[in-house]
Design a protein around this motif. Structure first.
Motif, PDB file in Angstrom:
ATOM      1  N   HIS A   7       0.835  -1.219   0.000  1.00 36.98           N
ATOM      2  CA  HIS A   7       0.000   0.000   0.000  1.00 36.98           C
ATOM      3  C   HIS A   7       0.864   1.261   0.000  1.00 36.98           C
ATOM      4  N   GLU A  54      -3.923   3.525   1.639  1.00 39.14           N
ATOM      5  CA  GLU A  54      -4.233   3.608   3.077  1.00 39.14           C
ATOM      6  C   GLU A  54      -4.279   5.093   3.448  1.00 39.14           C
ATOM      7  N   HIS A  78       4.147   7.043   3.490  1.00 38.26           N
ATOM      8  CA  HIS A  78       5.044   5.879   3.426  1.00 38.26           C
ATOM      9  C   HIS A  78       4.646   4.946   2.285  1.00 38.26           C
ATOM     10  N   GLU A 128       7.630   0.671   4.897  1.00 37.30           N
ATOM     11  CA  GLU A 128       6.974  -0.257   5.825  1.00 37.30           C
ATOM     12  C   GLU A 128       7.013  -1.664   5.245  1.00 37.30           C
TER      13      GLU A 128
HETATM   14 CO   LIG Z   1       0.897   1.599   6.415  1.00 36.51          CO
END
Ligand SMILES: [Co+2]
Ligand SMILES: CC[C@H](C(=O)O)C(=O)SCCNC(=O)CCNC(=O)[C@H](O)C(C)(C)COP(=O)(O)OP(=O)(O)OC[C@H]1O[C@@H](n2cnc3c(N)ncnc32)[C@H](O)[C@@H]1OP(=O)(O)O
Length: 135
Positions: A7, A54, A78, A128
């Motif tokens: 994501h 997200e 991110h 991430e």
């Molecule tokens: Co995230």
């Protein structure tokens, strides 16, 4: 092994307004809303092909998202990659000199174990790592 761009995390001030905007943009409703108390965030997820968007809003003053928004405003926060084995990936990255922001995988949103790589280690991008939690 990195298996997918899982994501893009977008930091937003107003989750309801951003959800309406992305619903209009993507022509779809989100598939999930989730509060992650440990991160001080409310999240909303949209599916786009094999990846996701997200949306994240901070729910506490010391949340990473709240701090980011205060300093940088709204935008891409991110990039998250799906990994097959988060612990093995963390060990490899640590060995290669990447700075990890948590020693152990932690519970993230959307039924994942997650770990973050410091942006200073990744050419200015907060990365991430996500591994699906198999029930
Ligand atoms: Co995230
Ligand atoms: C887990 C739930 C959900 C999920 O998908 O499962 C999430 O994704 S939750 C997402 C929110 N949580 C996190 O981001 C946790 C990891 N983040 C952190 O630990 C911090 O945000 C950190 C360490 C990246 C930055 O902390 P802080 O803002 O307190 O530090 P600074 O402002 O001093 O920043 C240091 C340095 O990094 C640059 N920076 C900060 N945030 C980002 C970013 N998102 N992308 C790129 N660069 C970032 C900041 O500009 C500073 O650089 P400098 O050159 O010194 O100005």
């Amino acid at each position: 092994m990195f298996t997918n761009l899982e994501h893009l995390g977008l930091a937003v001030h107003d989750l309801e307004a951003a959800t309406a905007l992305y619903s209009a943009l993507l022509n779809q409703e989100p598939y999930k809303q989730e509060h992650v108390a440990s991160e001080g965030v409310d999240t909303v997820f949209f599916r786009v092909g094999g990846s996701k968007i997200e949306l994240l809003a901070g729910t506490t003053p010391d949340s990473a998202i709240t701090r980011y928004l205060t300093k940088k405003g709204e935008g891409i926060h991110h990039v998250a990659f799906e990994v097959a084995d988060i612990r093995a990936t963390m060990a490899r990255l640590k060995e290669q000199g990447f700075t990890l922001l948590n020693e152990e995988p932690k519970r993230g949103a959307d039924n994942k174990l997650v770990c973050f790589v410091h942006p200073k280690s990744a050419a200015g991008v907060l990365v991430e790592l996500c591994q699906e939690i198999v029930q």
